[in-house]
Scaffold this active site. Structure first.
Site, PDB file in Angstrom:
ATOM      1  N   VAL A   7       0.913  -1.016  -0.681  1.00 21.30           N
ATOM      2  CA  VAL A   7       0.476  -0.160  -0.101  1.00 21.30           C
ATOM      3  C   VAL A   7       0.653   1.141  -0.144  1.00 21.30           C
ATOM      4  CG1 VAL A   7      -2.138  -1.511   1.270  1.00 21.30           C
ATOM      5  CG2 VAL A   7      -0.044   0.327   2.204  1.00 21.30           C
ATOM      6  N   LEU A   9       6.854  -2.020  -7.783  1.00 20.00           N
ATOM      7  CA  LEU A   9       5.244  -1.056  -7.630  1.00 20.00           C
ATOM      8  C   LEU A   9       5.889  -0.137  -6.428  1.00 20.00           C
ATOM      9  CD1 LEU A   9       4.141   1.174  -9.877  1.00 20.00           C
ATOM     10  CD2 LEU A   9       2.316   0.514  -9.392  1.00 20.00           C
ATOM     11  N   LYS A  10       5.599  -0.996  -5.806  1.00 15.82           N
ATOM     12  CA  LYS A  10       5.871  -0.110  -4.428  1.00 15.82           C
ATOM     13  C   LYS A  10       7.287  -0.345  -4.006  1.00 15.82           C
ATOM     14  CE  LYS A  10       4.719   0.648   0.098  1.00 15.82           C
ATOM     15  NZ  LYS A  10       5.261   1.659   0.460  1.00 15.82           N
ATOM     16  N   ILE A  11       8.526  -0.655  -4.566  1.00 18.77           N
ATOM     17  CA  ILE A  11      10.033   0.019  -5.107  1.00 18.77           C
ATOM     18  C   ILE A  11      10.670   1.176  -5.118  1.00 18.77           C
ATOM     19  CG2 ILE A  11      12.190  -1.154  -5.173  1.00 18.77           C
ATOM     20  CD1 ILE A  11      11.274  -3.944  -4.143  1.00 18.77           C
TER      21      ILE A  11
END
Length: 323
Positions: free
Chosen positions: A126, A177-179
């Site tokens: 998230v 994508l979170k990274i």
């Protein structure tokens, strides 16, 4: 869906707000109350007051739940949690949704383990800090079997999150994508910290700089600036960080590792990580105080000959008043 039993594992600064919003939603649809566990079970008192049911172990949550959410602090704890879920008994048909920030390789490994045990795994990190989690406005990035992602959507959209970004069935993509997002966050905090130290040392002043940041670059970067000027970057003694620096460092190391694997350099992330490491070392020197993911600001202040703590922090902590 109304009779589906949902479980929750992990009540850190993010998990507590997320799980409370989920429990409120379950009440509105007359579903069974949320079953939850945490290493320190007392962290869930506010969730219990909303009707959540505490249990002593991950295994008990897994055994009783058809959909299991988790939000834990690192890859090792996620792996341990997964092993306990699998050890709980038959998990055929169950969906395990993890909202933690972990390395893409970890997500792939967990998905394989859950799949081989008969369940389905959804990687769903998230975007948003703990106040955003409290308000149910997180951005969820989901990847996993389509039958699982569609089934969990009602528990996320307009419940714990404002939106969902679907990333297909490859669970590594949501982690990547979170990274990538965390590369931006660490970089933003680094350069905003540099600008504030510049403003203080040149006599320009942080107040006018913060006004310009908000007016010119928008509320998100303005909120990052306020983490510095309100003293949130360095919580008071025995206080708790909004997002702990060790977690931010873990995320930065994941980013640097993933980038290195494909021949990419992340120089700003590397600088931000070094400054966070220096902030952590200083905090340990003075008694192990909690520090936030924005605490590179304190490191940069010290390099410039200023105190790690701003005057506001010193007044808050009773360490003296500015002249």
């Amino acid at each position: 869906m109304a009779q589906t039993q949902v479980g929750w594992i992990g009540l850190g600064s993010m998990g507590i707000g997320m799980s409370k919003n989920l429990q409120k939603y379950l009440i509105t649809i007359s579903a069974p109350p949320l079953i939850y566990t945490n290493r320190t079970l007392s962290r869930g008192e506010s969730l219990k007051e909303l009707g959540g049911i505490p249990v002593e172990s991950v295994e008990e949550v897994a055994k009783k739940s058809e959909i299991i959410f988790s939000c834990v602090s690192n890859d090792a704890i996620l792996q341990e949690t997964t092993e306990k879920i699998i050890a709980s008994g038959r998990i055929e048909g169950k969906i395990y949704v993890d909202c933690s920030t972990v390395h893409p390789d970890t997500s792939i490994k967990i998905a394989k383990q859950i799949s081989e045990a008969g369940g389905q795994f959804v990687a769903s990190p998230v975007f948003g800090a703990s106040p955003v989690a409290d308000n149910g406005k997180l951005l969820f990035v989901t990847a996993g079997p389509s039958s699982a992602t569609s089934r969990i959507e009602p528990y996320i959209k307009d419940v714990m999150g404002r939106a969902i970004m679907p990333m297909g069935e490859d669970v590594s993509r949501s982690s990547l994508l979170k990274i990538a997002g965390n590369i931006l966050v660490v970089s933003f905090m680094e350069v905003i910290s540099e600008a504030h130290v510049f403003a203080e040392k040149t006599g320009l002043g942080s107040e006018i700089l913060e006004t310009m940041i908000g007016d010119n670059f928008g509320p998100v970067l303005g909120s990052y600036s306020k983490r510095l000027t309100t003293g949130a970057y360095a919580p008071e003694s025995n206080g708790k960080a909004g997002f702990d620096a060790p977690l931010a460092m873990k995320d930065a190391r994941h980013a640097i590792n993933c980038a290195g694997a494909v021949g990419v350099k992340l120089p700003v992330s590397e600088v931000g990580l070094r400054n966070l490491e220096s902030a952590e070392a200083y905090a340990n020197e003075i008694g192990g105080r909690a520090i936030d993911s924005s605490s590179m600001y304190g490191t940069l202040r010290r390099v410039a000959g200023l105190d790690f703590y701003t005057d506001l922090c010193l007044m808050r902590d009773g360490k003296g008043l500015p002249n």
